[in-house]
Write a protein that holds these residues in place. Structure first.
Motif, PDB file in Angstrom:
ATOM      1  N   VAL A  35      42.440  50.646  24.745  1.00 34.99           N
ATOM      2  CA  VAL A  35      41.006  50.597  25.050  1.00 34.99           C
ATOM      3  C   VAL A  35      40.632  51.479  26.236  1.00 34.99           C
ATOM      4  CG1 VAL A  35      40.547  48.304  24.088  1.00 34.99           C
ATOM      5  CG2 VAL A  35      41.306  48.499  26.469  1.00 34.99           C
ATOM      6  N   SER A  36      39.419  52.025  26.145  1.00 29.58           N
ATOM      7  CA  SER A  36      38.788  52.702  27.289  1.00 29.58           C
ATOM      8  C   SER A  36      38.141  51.647  28.167  1.00 29.58           C
ATOM      9  CB  SER A  36      37.667  53.622  26.794  1.00 29.58           C
ATOM     10  OG  SER A  36      38.173  54.781  26.221  1.00 29.58           O
ATOM     11  N   ALA A  37      37.523  52.082  29.253  1.00 31.25           N
ATOM     12  CA  ALA A  37      36.683  51.189  30.052  1.00 31.25           C
ATOM     13  C   ALA A  37      35.338  51.064  29.329  1.00 31.25           C
ATOM     14  CB  ALA A  37      36.484  51.788  31.433  1.00 31.25           C
ATOM     15  N   PRO A  38      34.616  49.954  29.550  1.00 31.08           N
ATOM     16  CA  PRO A  38      33.311  49.837  28.889  1.00 31.08           C
ATOM     17  C   PRO A  38      32.427  51.061  29.175  1.00 31.08           C
ATOM     18  CG  PRO A  38      33.924  47.753  29.913  1.00 31.08           C
ATOM     19  CD  PRO A  38      34.939  48.759  30.350  1.00 31.08           C
ATOM     20  N   THR A  46      25.077  53.566  32.327  1.00 35.28           N
ATOM     21  CA  THR A  46      26.145  54.259  33.067  1.00 35.28           C
ATOM     22  C   THR A  46      27.489  53.670  32.642  1.00 35.28           C
ATOM     23  OG1 THR A  46      24.613  54.372  34.909  1.00 35.28           O
ATOM     24  CG2 THR A  46      26.891  54.935  35.395  1.00 35.28           C
ATOM     25  N   LYS A  47      28.466  54.562  32.427  1.00 41.21           N
ATOM     26  CA  LYS A  47      29.809  54.110  32.062  1.00 41.21           C
ATOM     27  C   LYS A  47      30.443  53.361  33.238  1.00 41.21           C
ATOM     28  CE  LYS A  47      31.852  57.771  29.364  1.00 41.21           C
ATOM     29  NZ  LYS A  47      33.020  58.624  29.430  1.00 41.21           N
ATOM     30  N   VAL A  48      31.273  52.380  32.957  1.00 42.40           N
ATOM     31  CA  VAL A  48      31.974  51.675  34.038  1.00 42.40           C
ATOM     32  C   VAL A  48      32.803  52.668  34.878  1.00 42.40           C
ATOM     33  CG1 VAL A  48      33.888  50.072  34.473  1.00 42.40           C
ATOM     34  CG2 VAL A  48      31.952  49.344  33.098  1.00 42.40           C
ATOM     35  N   THR A  49      33.412  53.654  34.234  1.00 44.81           N
ATOM     36  CA  THR A  49      34.197  54.633  35.009  1.00 44.81           C
ATOM     37  C   THR A  49      33.313  55.346  36.042  1.00 44.81           C
ATOM     38  OG1 THR A  49      35.552  54.978  33.054  1.00 44.81           O
ATOM     39  CG2 THR A  49      35.805  56.588  34.827  1.00 44.81           C
ATOM     40  N   ASP A  50      32.084  55.664  35.658  1.00 44.19           N
ATOM     41  CA  ASP A  50      31.195  56.334  36.619  1.00 44.19           C
ATOM     42  C   ASP A  50      30.742  55.369  37.715  1.00 44.19           C
ATOM     43  OD1 ASP A  50      31.226  58.980  35.553  1.00 44.19           O
ATOM     44  OD2 ASP A  50      30.054  58.229  33.866  1.00 44.19           O
ATOM     45  N   GLY A 119      39.136  50.369  35.508  1.00 44.79           N
ATOM     46  CA  GLY A 119      38.147  50.217  34.432  1.00 44.79           C
ATOM     47  C   GLY A 119      38.823  49.899  33.115  1.00 44.79           C
ATOM     48  N   GLU A 120      39.835  50.655  32.765  1.00 45.82           N
ATOM     49  CA  GLU A 120      40.578  50.453  31.526  1.00 45.82           C
ATOM     50  C   GLU A 120      41.449  49.204  31.629  1.00 45.82           C
ATOM     51  OE1 GLU A 120      39.491  53.394  32.317  1.00 45.82           O
ATOM     52  OE2 GLU A 120      39.044  54.250  30.370  1.00 45.82           O
ATOM     53  N   ASP A 121      42.082  49.066  32.809  1.00 40.01           N
ATOM     54  CA  ASP A 121      43.039  47.976  32.976  1.00 40.01           C
ATOM     55  C   ASP A 121      42.358  46.615  32.783  1.00 40.01           C
ATOM     56  OD1 ASP A 121      45.795  47.649  33.479  1.00 40.01           O
ATOM     57  OD2 ASP A 121      45.298  46.713  35.399  1.00 40.01           O
ATOM     58  N   SER A 195      42.971  63.392  32.787  1.00 40.35           N
ATOM     59  CA  SER A 195      41.632  63.910  33.050  1.00 40.35           C
ATOM     60  C   SER A 195      40.612  63.032  32.321  1.00 40.35           C
ATOM     61  CB  SER A 195      41.532  65.378  32.641  1.00 40.35           C
ATOM     62  OG  SER A 195      41.967  65.525  31.318  1.00 40.35           O
ATOM     63  N   ARG A 196      39.336  63.234  32.620  1.00 42.83           N
ATOM     64  CA  ARG A 196      38.288  62.372  32.067  1.00 42.83           C
ATOM     65  C   ARG A 196      38.367  62.316  30.541  1.00 42.83           C
ATOM     66  NH1 ARG A 196      33.788  60.588  34.951  1.00 42.83           N
ATOM     67  NH2 ARG A 196      33.699  59.150  33.197  1.00 42.83           N
ATOM     68  N   GLY A 197      38.101  61.165  30.010  1.00 41.27           N
ATOM     69  CA  GLY A 197      38.195  60.971  28.563  1.00 41.27           C
ATOM     70  C   GLY A 197      39.629  60.793  28.098  1.00 41.27           C
ATOM     71  N   GLY A 198      40.538  60.565  29.056  1.00 37.01           N
ATOM     72  CA  GLY A 198      41.961  60.599  28.764  1.00 37.01           C
ATOM     73  C   GLY A 198      42.545  59.407  28.020  1.00 37.01           C
ATOM     74  N   SER A 199      41.737  58.421  27.654  1.00 37.93           N
ATOM     75  CA  SER A 199      42.305  57.317  26.872  1.00 37.93           C
ATOM     76  C   SER A 199      42.767  57.801  25.501  1.00 37.93           C
ATOM     77  CB  SER A 199      41.280  56.197  26.691  1.00 37.93           C
ATOM     78  OG  SER A 199      40.907  55.699  27.939  1.00 37.93           O
ATOM     79  N   ASP A 200      42.136  58.854  25.002  1.00 38.64           N
ATOM     80  CA  ASP A 200      42.600  59.460  23.743  1.00 38.64           C
ATOM     81  C   ASP A 200      44.052  59.914  23.882  1.00 38.64           C
ATOM     82  OD1 ASP A 200      40.087  59.254  22.643  1.00 38.64           O
ATOM     83  OD2 ASP A 200      39.550  61.356  22.935  1.00 38.64           O
ATOM     84  N   ILE A 201      44.385  60.400  25.076  1.00 37.27           N
ATOM     85  CA  ILE A 201      45.757  60.897  25.312  1.00 37.27           C
ATOM     86  C   ILE A 201      46.723  59.714  25.282  1.00 37.27           C
ATOM     87  CG2 ILE A 201      47.260  62.219  26.876  1.00 37.27           C
ATOM     88  CD1 ILE A 201      44.773  63.480  28.095  1.00 37.27           C
TER      89      ILE A 201
HETATM   90  N1  ASP Z   1      37.008  55.860  30.968  1.00 34.19           N
HETATM   91  C1  ASP Z   1      37.525  57.177  31.158  1.00 34.19           C
HETATM   92  C2  ASP Z   1      36.395  58.182  31.237  1.00 34.19           C
HETATM   93  O1  ASP Z   1      35.237  57.829  31.137  1.00 34.19           O
HETATM   94  C3  ASP Z   1      38.551  57.544  30.149  1.00 34.19           C
HETATM   95  C4  ASP Z   1      38.132  57.390  28.703  1.00 34.19           C
HETATM   96  O2  ASP Z   1      37.121  56.771  28.414  1.00 34.19           O
HETATM   97  O3  ASP Z   1      38.835  57.904  27.848  1.00 34.19           O
HETATM   98  O4  ASP Z   1      36.652  59.335  31.417  1.00 34.19           O
END
Ligand code: ASP
Length: 450
Positions: A35-38, A46-50, A119-121, A195-201
């Motif tokens: 899972v990513s962060a909400p 706003t994303k939780v990561t932000d 956020g993810e954890d 890097s950002r968006g890295g949950s795909d990785i």
């Molecule tokens: N939460 C992180 C981000 O916004 C990672 C992800 O969503 O993949 O970059």
């Protein structure tokens, strides 16, 4: 065994997490969930990561930031309450976050990574608890305990090869394993994020580690589109792409999948499927090693803005051994990475992402190129967009460049540069930033509507 990764919008609210649950339990093969962060619940959200980044910045600057901290906790509280979970999990999330916010701040990058990763954890802990509350055997898995080790580059980690063997043992565990995306641990035991968006990785690494039969990447669109839907109205959906095509498209602006996420799955020969949490019955887009042609030479058109080019000319550059190396060495001194280097006999352009260079560094670089390389002319051009047309079919097709160039010409778009040849599946056009949308529309019309 399948690995299913759910992005930010798929875990943005209780209702979304309920969909995740239904999707996971509807297929007993879906054993590993990432899972990513909400993320955003609406466009303006706003994303939780932000929120976490803002929170960390407040603590770094002022030593406190209660409002920012409360904003993060409120997101988890709302989700937990709507899922019918006890207050206890929210209290734990809140206490854990406070603890890391008050931890050592001497290394700002490391501090930021620890906050971002929470956020993810916390999301993984919450999702696992929800699965359990629904009577399913499910466990939160910590990346350190599972052996996901990465290089020690805060905000830009790369997986270490030994991780794959470590992760393999997850195969033997029972129940559904809920794994947080976006981060791993350095060998010294520090949290480091991708890097950002890295949950795909993370999902891709896990798929390779547990030798999954499929890596499913759940997001909020039915499939990958052949062009950005914000630029082209109702672009064609893509049913199948090769790894190479997807890699090039995501590099060049297709944000649906992280451009570094394909390699682990590709090396392990695991097919990837991009699917929609809000419409899981839609077949999605499959990413495979080989595919049958579906749409002539071009599969997709991507674009990305915010580039600049450093154009350097010098008479007899072609005869000067080491010119390119010396030029790139200057850029290396400023920690700059480059994206493309189209070149001629007496000239070369280095294309870079503009946001890496500030004005001061730019002036120094230009000066050094004149003095150290005795260049005749150095020109920096700003605000360029790179348009990429991508397709396996381009290799065997005569005239694709001509079609693309004349489509751009008819739309009145001046091509600042072309880069073609090194990659067999893509062709890149540099255009002025203001022409980006016009260029994408013209190319789409040429390759998808004719
Ligand atoms: N939460 C992180 C981000 O916004 C990672 C992800 O969503 O993949 O970059």
């Amino acid at each position: 065994m399948k690995v299913a990764k759910f992005g930010g919008t798929s875990v943005a609210s209780a209702a979304q997490i309920q969909k995740v649950y239904q999707i996971v339990v509807s297929d007993p093969e879906r054993k590993v969930v990432v899972v990513s962060a909400p993320g955003k619940r609406s466009k303006e959200d706003t994303k939780v990561t932000d929120l976490l980044i803002h929170c960390a910045e407040q603590f770094l600057q002022y030593g406190e930031g209660n409002e920012a901290f409360q904003a993060v906790v409120a997101r988890y509280r709302e989700i937990a309450q709507e899922l019918g979970l006890t207050e206890e999990i929210v209290d734990r999330i809140s206490m854990d976050l406070l603890e890391i916010l008050h931890a050592d701040r001497t290394d700002a990058n490391r501090y930021m990574d620890a906050i971002k990763a929470s956020g993810e954890d916390n999301c993984a802990k919450l999702v696992a608890q929800y699965f359990v509350s629904q009577g399913h055997e499910a466990y939160y898995v910590n990346p350190k305990e599972a052996g996901l080790f990465v290089t020690d580059e805060p905000g830009n980690a790369q997986v270490l090869p030994e991780s794959y063997d470590n992760l393999k043992s997850l195969r033997d565990r029972s129940g559904i394993l809920v794994f947080p995306g976006f981060f791993g641990y350095s060998l010294e035991g520090k949290i480091v994020t991708f890097s950002r968006g890295g949950s795909d990785i993370t999902g891709s690494i896990l798929a390779a580690g547990v030798q999954a039969t499929l890596y499913e990447n759940f997001t909020d669109v039915d499939s990958v589109f052949s062009a950005n839907p914000n630029m082209v109205s109702q672009p064609k959906e893509i049913k199948t792409l090769t790894y190479r095509e997807m890699r090039e498209l995501s590099y060049a602006g297709f944000s649906v999948f992280h451009d570094e996420a394909l390699i682990p799955a590709f090396r392990a020969g695991i097919p990837v499927c991009i699917k929609n949490t809000n419409n899981p019955d839609a077949p999605g887009t499959r990413i495979v090693l080989e595919r049958k042609p579906e749409n002539g030479p071009v599969s997709g058109i991507a674009s990305d803005a915010g580039f600049c080019s450093v154009y350097v000319s010098k008479y007899l550059m072609n005869r000067e051994i080491g010119f390119g190396r010396k030029l790139l060495h200057i850029l290396e001194d400023y920690g700059l990475s480059y994206e493309h280097t189209p070149s001629g006999i007496d000239d070369i352009s280095v294309i870079m992402r503009q946001k890496q260079i500030d004005e001061g560094a730019e002036a120094e670089i230009v000066k050094r190129i004149y003095t150290e390389l005795s260049a005749d002319n150095v020109v920096v051009q700003h605000d360029l967009a790179m348009i990429m047309i991508v397709g396996e079919g381009m290799r065997h097709n005569v005239g694709t460049t001509a079609r693309a160039a004349s489509a751009l010409a008819s739309a009145g778009v001046n091509i600042e540069m072309i880069n073609q040849g090194s990659s067999e599946v893509s062709m890149m056009f540099g255009v002025k930033g203001v022409d980006e949308v016009k260029a994408v529309q013209a190319l789409y019309k040429e390759f998808f509507e004719k």
